[in-house]
Write a protein that holds these residues in place. Structure first.
Motif, PDB file in Angstrom:
ATOM      1  N   THR A  45      20.140  10.388 -58.030  1.00  0.00           N
ATOM      2  CA  THR A  45      19.009  11.119 -57.471  1.00  0.00           C
ATOM      3  C   THR A  45      19.127  11.268 -55.962  1.00  0.00           C
ATOM      4  N   HIS A  46      18.889  12.499 -55.485  1.00  0.00           N
ATOM      5  CA  HIS A  46      18.901  12.793 -54.058  1.00  0.00           C
ATOM      6  C   HIS A  46      17.467  12.927 -53.544  1.00  0.00           C
ATOM      7  N   ALA A  47      17.253  12.625 -52.293  1.00  0.00           N
ATOM      8  CA  ALA A  47      15.925  12.763 -51.690  1.00  0.00           C
ATOM      9  C   ALA A  47      15.693  14.230 -51.351  1.00  0.00           C
ATOM     10  N   ALA A  48      15.498  15.016 -52.397  1.00  0.00           N
ATOM     11  CA  ALA A  48      15.345  16.468 -52.228  1.00  0.00           C
ATOM     12  C   ALA A  48      14.367  16.990 -53.268  1.00  0.00           C
ATOM     13  N   THR A  49      13.597  18.005 -52.868  1.00  0.00           N
ATOM     14  CA  THR A  49      12.635  18.651 -53.755  1.00  0.00           C
ATOM     15  C   THR A  49      13.095  20.067 -54.064  1.00  0.00           C
ATOM     16  N   LEU A  50      13.077  20.428 -55.332  1.00  0.00           N
ATOM     17  CA  LEU A  50      13.427  21.781 -55.759  1.00  0.00           C
ATOM     18  C   LEU A  50      12.162  22.507 -56.195  1.00  0.00           C
ATOM     19  N   LEU A  51      11.887  23.646 -55.582  1.00  0.00           N
ATOM     20  CA  LEU A  51      10.759  24.489 -55.968  1.00  0.00           C
ATOM     21  C   LEU A  51      11.301  25.659 -56.782  1.00  0.00           C
ATOM     22  N   VAL A  52      10.868  25.773 -58.030  1.00  0.00           N
ATOM     23  CA  VAL A  52      11.306  26.840 -58.928  1.00  0.00           C
ATOM     24  C   VAL A  52      10.212  27.902 -58.982  1.00  0.00           C
ATOM     25  N   LEU A  53      10.517  29.088 -58.493  1.00  0.00           N
ATOM     26  CA  LEU A  53       9.534  30.165 -58.494  1.00  0.00           C
ATOM     27  C   LEU A  53       9.404  30.778 -59.884  1.00  0.00           C
ATOM     28  N   VAL A  54       8.257  31.420 -60.134  1.00  0.00           N
ATOM     29  CA  VAL A  54       8.053  32.142 -61.385  1.00  0.00           C
ATOM     30  C   VAL A  54       9.067  33.276 -61.447  1.00  0.00           C
ATOM     31  N   PRO A  55       9.819  33.404 -62.530  1.00  0.00           N
ATOM     32  CA  PRO A  55      10.840  34.450 -62.598  1.00  0.00           C
ATOM     33  C   PRO A  55      10.269  35.857 -62.448  1.00  0.00           C
ATOM     34  N   GLU A  56      10.946  36.674 -61.658  1.00  0.00           N
ATOM     35  CA  GLU A  56      10.657  38.102 -61.641  1.00  0.00           C
ATOM     36  C   GLU A  56      11.312  38.699 -62.882  1.00  0.00           C
ATOM     37  N   THR A  57      10.764  39.804 -63.364  1.00  0.00           N
ATOM     38  CA  THR A  57      11.270  40.364 -64.616  1.00  0.00           C
ATOM     39  C   THR A  57      11.343  41.877 -64.529  1.00  0.00           C
ATOM     40  N   ALA A  58      12.427  42.448 -65.049  1.00  0.00           N
ATOM     41  CA  ALA A  58      12.527  43.900 -65.158  1.00  0.00           C
ATOM     42  C   ALA A  58      11.340  44.406 -65.980  1.00  0.00           C
ATOM     43  N   PRO A  59      10.734  45.537 -65.602  1.00  0.00           N
ATOM     44  CA  PRO A  59       9.513  46.016 -66.260  1.00  0.00           C
ATOM     45  C   PRO A  59       9.596  46.089 -67.783  1.00  0.00           C
ATOM     46  N   ALA A  60      10.727  46.448 -68.333  1.00  0.00           N
ATOM     47  CA  ALA A  60      10.852  46.591 -69.787  1.00  0.00           C
ATOM     48  C   ALA A  60      10.674  45.276 -70.528  1.00  0.00           C
ATOM     49  N   TYR A  61      10.874  44.150 -69.813  1.00  0.00           N
ATOM     50  CA  TYR A  61      10.807  42.834 -70.456  1.00  0.00           C
ATOM     51  C   TYR A  61       9.674  41.967 -69.894  1.00  0.00           C
ATOM     52  N   ALA A  62       8.837  42.534 -69.061  1.00  0.00           N
ATOM     53  CA  ALA A  62       7.714  41.793 -68.469  1.00  0.00           C
ATOM     54  C   ALA A  62       6.489  41.871 -69.381  1.00  0.00           C
ATOM     55  N   THR A  63       6.665  41.587 -70.631  1.00  0.00           N
ATOM     56  CA  THR A  63       5.642  41.733 -71.651  1.00  0.00           C
ATOM     57  C   THR A  63       5.953  40.791 -72.802  1.00  0.00           C
ATOM     58  N   LEU A 121      14.498  27.967 -55.794  1.00  0.00           N
ATOM     59  CA  LEU A 121      15.263  28.695 -56.808  1.00  0.00           C
ATOM     60  C   LEU A 121      14.488  29.938 -57.240  1.00  0.00           C
ATOM     61  N   ARG A 122      15.085  31.092 -56.978  1.00  0.00           N
ATOM     62  CA  ARG A 122      14.505  32.364 -57.408  1.00  0.00           C
ATOM     63  C   ARG A 122      15.245  32.860 -58.649  1.00  0.00           C
ATOM     64  N   THR A 123      14.504  33.430 -59.569  1.00  0.00           N
ATOM     65  CA  THR A 123      15.072  33.879 -60.833  1.00  0.00           C
ATOM     66  C   THR A 123      14.634  35.313 -61.110  1.00  0.00           C
ATOM     67  N   GLU A 124      15.534  36.123 -61.633  1.00  0.00           N
ATOM     68  CA  GLU A 124      15.194  37.490 -62.058  1.00  0.00           C
ATOM     69  C   GLU A 124      15.744  37.711 -63.459  1.00  0.00           C
ATOM     70  N   ARG A 144      19.595  36.645 -63.067  1.00  0.00           N
ATOM     71  CA  ARG A 144      20.179  36.411 -61.750  1.00  0.00           C
ATOM     72  C   ARG A 144      19.427  35.271 -61.072  1.00  0.00           C
ATOM     73  N   PHE A 145      20.184  34.377 -60.437  1.00  0.00           N
ATOM     74  CA  PHE A 145      19.586  33.242 -59.736  1.00  0.00           C
ATOM     75  C   PHE A 145      19.986  33.251 -58.268  1.00  0.00           C
ATOM     76  N   ASP A 146      19.043  32.906 -57.412  1.00  0.00           N
ATOM     77  CA  ASP A 146      19.293  32.727 -55.981  1.00  0.00           C
ATOM     78  C   ASP A 146      18.833  31.333 -55.585  1.00  0.00           C
ATOM     79  N   LEU A 147      19.739  30.546 -55.041  1.00  0.00           N
ATOM     80  CA  LEU A 147      19.394  29.230 -54.530  1.00  0.00           C
ATOM     81  C   LEU A 147      19.258  29.330 -53.020  1.00  0.00           C
ATOM     82  N   MET A 148      18.075  28.966 -52.504  1.00  0.00           N
ATOM     83  CA  MET A 148      17.774  29.112 -51.079  1.00  0.00           C
ATOM     84  C   MET A 148      17.527  27.739 -50.462  1.00  0.00           C
TER      85      MET A 148
END
Length: 199
Positions: A45-63, A121-124, A144-148
């Motif tokens: 374990t590392h002394a680090a916090t990971l914030l996972v954002l709510v995934p963004e979704t292409a409109p066709a699958y945002a349902t 962590l951003r997710t699409e 797609r994932f982006d680690l910031m």
């Protein structure tokens, strides 16, 4: 004449009442994405916090509607089969729990969260559909994932994962099973990707 008109009006009201106020039984089956792989990488374990954002979704699958295709360029939705929630709502807690099980971060959280965090962590969700144009039919999942870095909002790494899982049968339930298999594979690859780059 007046009596006939009155009777006709009552018939219309009665029919309208049956149509509008009687619940329609659609028998829609609802399914969940709930798979978390068991063979996840684990580290100290590392002394680090990971914030996972709510995934963004292409409109066709945002349902919650369950998408499929039988012809190139065309997306349709099953009428009596649906997701219990939107893909983003189902996948978010799976990502959070996946990273908690790796034990790499001292804390893994998701919005709403107002404290400090080390990584973001951003997710699409780009694609989530059952493809019946191939033989065998397959479930296609592309994310797609982006680690910031939390302190500077600087991108550390980005990666697009595309998973295809064959359907055991050409029906919606087989697609749900394949989707859970695809999510499990995706989370395993994601955990390796993040742990490799979160330094």
């Amino acid at each position: 004449m007046t009596a006939v008109t009155t009777i006709a009006a009552l018939c219309v009201v009665s029919l309208t009442g049956c149509t509008v106020f009687t619940p329609v039984d659609t028998d829609t089956k609802q399914y969940a994405l709930s798979t978390i792989p068991g063979d996840l990488p684990t580290e100290r374990t590392h002394a680090a916090t990971l914030l996972v954002l709510v995934p963004e979704t292409a409109p066709a699958y945002a349902t919650p509607r369950m998408a499929y295709t039988t012809r190139k360029y065309e997306i349709a939705y099953f009428s009596q089969n649906a997701w219990a929630e939107t893909p983003a709502q189902m996948i978010l807690p799976l990502i959070v729990e996946t990273f908690r099980r790796t034990r790499y971060f001292s804390a893994v959280t998701s919005p709403p969260y107002f404290g400090r965090f080390t990584f973001l962590l951003r997710t699409e969700i780009i694609e989530l559909e059952q493809d019946f144009t191939s033989d065998p039919a397959v479930l296609r999942l592309t994310v797609r994932f982006d680690l910031m870095r939390g302190t500077t909002n600087q991108q550390i790494a980005e990666k697009e994962f595309s998973v295809q899982e064959p359907l055991s049968e050409r029906n919606p339930y087989a697609g749900v099973e394949a989707a859970n298999g695809a999510v499990g594979r995706l989370l395993r690859e994601l955990s390796t990707f993040v742990l490799k780059n979160a330094h």
